[in-house]
Design an enzyme around this catalytic site. Sequence first.
Site, short mmCIF file in Angstrom:
data_model
loop_
_atom_site.label_atom_id
_atom_site.label_comp_id
_atom_site.label_asym_id
_atom_site.label_seq_id
_atom_site.Cartn_x
_atom_site.Cartn_y
_atom_site.Cartn_z
N SER A 105 23.39 2.70 -17.03
CA SER A 105 22.12 3.00 -16.36
C SER A 105 22.33 2.84 -14.86
O SER A 105 23.09 1.97 -14.41
CB SER A 105 21.01 2.09 -16.86
N LYS A 106 21.65 3.70 -14.11
CA LYS A 106 21.85 3.69 -12.66
C LYS A 106 21.50 2.33 -12.07
O LYS A 106 22.09 1.89 -11.11
CB LYS A 106 20.96 4.76 -12.01
N ARG A 107 20.51 1.70 -12.67
CA ARG A 107 20.02 0.46 -12.11
C ARG A 107 20.98 -0.69 -12.39
O ARG A 107 21.26 -1.52 -11.54
CB ARG A 107 18.64 0.17 -12.71
N LYS A 108 21.48 -0.73 -13.63
CA LYS A 108 22.26 -1.91 -14.02
C LYS A 108 23.76 -1.78 -13.77
O LYS A 108 24.46 -2.78 -13.75
CB LYS A 108 22.03 -2.18 -15.52
#
Length: 460
Positions: free
Chosen positions: A245-248
Site C-alpha cells: 500500500s502506498k501509505r504503509k
Amino acid sequence: MSVRVRIAPSPTGFAHLGTASTALYNVLFARKESGTFVLRVDDTDVERNRPEYEQLIYESLRWLGLDWDEGPDKGGPYEPYRQSERVDVYRQEAARLIKDGKAYRCYCTPEELEAERKQAQLEKRPYRYSRRCLKNSPEGRSVFAVRFQVPGGEVRFTDMIRGEMKFDTDLIGDFIIMKSDGYPVYQFASPVDDAVMKITHVIRGEEHLSNTPYQLMLIDALGYERPHAYAHMPLILAPDGTKMSKRKHPEMNLALYREQGYLPEALLNYLALLGWNPGTEQEIFTFDELVHAFSFDRVQHAGARFDWEKLNWLNGEYIRKLSDDELAARLRPFLPQLDEETIKKAVPPLRTRMHKLAQAVDYLDYLWTDPQPPALETETTLRLRSAIDALKDVPWEPDRIEAALEKAVEESGVSKGKFYTPLRDVLTGKKVALPIHYGFYLLPKDVAMFRLHRATNIPD
Ligand code: GLU
C-alpha cells in the site's frame, strides 16, 4: 504483425514501483519483437489527476531508461495520448453503442442504485443492476450515465502467462461506461484506446485480470479487432507478503530508489527477476541480455515478494563494476558539499563498502561537519599525541599515512583496534567509518591535525 504495446499509468500520486515493473516488461517485449512502446496517460479521473504527477511518471521512466516511442510529449500516429484529451472519442463510441442497442442511458440516482444493492444483500444474492432503465426508464429526468448491456456468455482469451482463460459473464451486471459527468470509466476508455491505437499485446498487472473480460466484451461490441494477447504480470508484494500500500510501504515509491542511490540499471535488473526467472543461475543481466532472455513462459503466477536484501546485493554488485570516474560521477549529486577531487579520492575505499550511493553521505559527512570532540582518558590522550607525532611530517597520501599509523600502533604496545578507535572518534565522530588512513587522507591535513590537537588540548 508489428507489435504494439502500451502502459497506461494514472497521474494520481507518486510514480510507483508497479509502473516501473510493468513498463519494463512492456519495453523488454517491444524491443525483443522490434515493436513500438506507447505511453498513454490514463487521466480520466479528473478529480485526482495532477500534471506534476504526470511529470513524475516521465522523469522516473526516463531515469530508468525506459523511454517510449509514442506518448503525450512525443506525439505519434494515434495522438492525443492523454485520455483527458480523447473524451470525444469515448463519447462517440458510447453513442455508437447506444445506437446499435448495445448500451443504454441509465437515469437511476445513486440512492436508487444503493437501494437495489441493499435489497440484493437482504435477499443474499449477488448484486446485478436490475436493468430498470433498459426496460422502463423513468420519465422527465435529464441526468444519465451510459450502461453497457452485457451480452452474457463466455469470454475467452489468451494470457501469455496463464494460458487460455475463460470467464463466465452471466454474473456480470450491466455496467456503467460513461459517468453522468460525461467522462468515461477506466473500463471503457482503456479498451477503446487499446483497439483504436492498435495495441497488439496488453501487458499489465495481475490486478487487471478480472477487468479483461469486461474490456473484451466492449471491444467485441464495438466491432474492433481484439488485441492479439494479454499478459497479467504477478503483483509485487511487500516484504512481509502482504499487498503493498502506498501509505504503509515506502518501497512503492520510485523516487525512493533514486534518492537512496540505487542505480537505475540495477533496479531494472532486480525488477526483471522479481516475478520472472531466466531458468539459469545468471542473476546479473545487461539490458540487452534481458531483452534476449526474457519470455512470458518463465513469469511466475504467484505474487512476487519484494526483497531488500537481494536488491541491495545486486546494487552493490553494480556499484563495484563501475569505473572510478563513473562512480565519482554518480556520487556527485549525493555529495554537493565536496569538490570533484575529494570525491575521486573517496571512490576506492567507498566502492566496496556501499550497497547504495546515499551511504557515501554517512561515510563522508565528517568532512563537512565538525564532530563533537569526545572526552578522553589520559592514556588515550597520550596515544593520540603519538599519532600526532607520527603524522606531522608525513606526506598526505593514504599508504604513507597507513604506514606511519601502523608504526605508531606497534610502538604503543596496544592493539590496532584500541589505538584506532579513539582516533576515529576524534576524526569522524563515527562508529562505522572508512579505514582510518582514508579517514585522514580525505580531510585536508591541517583540518585533520587540528581535530587531533583539539582533542588532546594541545594548542595547534
Ligand atoms: N491506469 C491503469 C493502471 O495504472 C491502467 C491499467 C491498464 O494497463 O489497463 O493500473
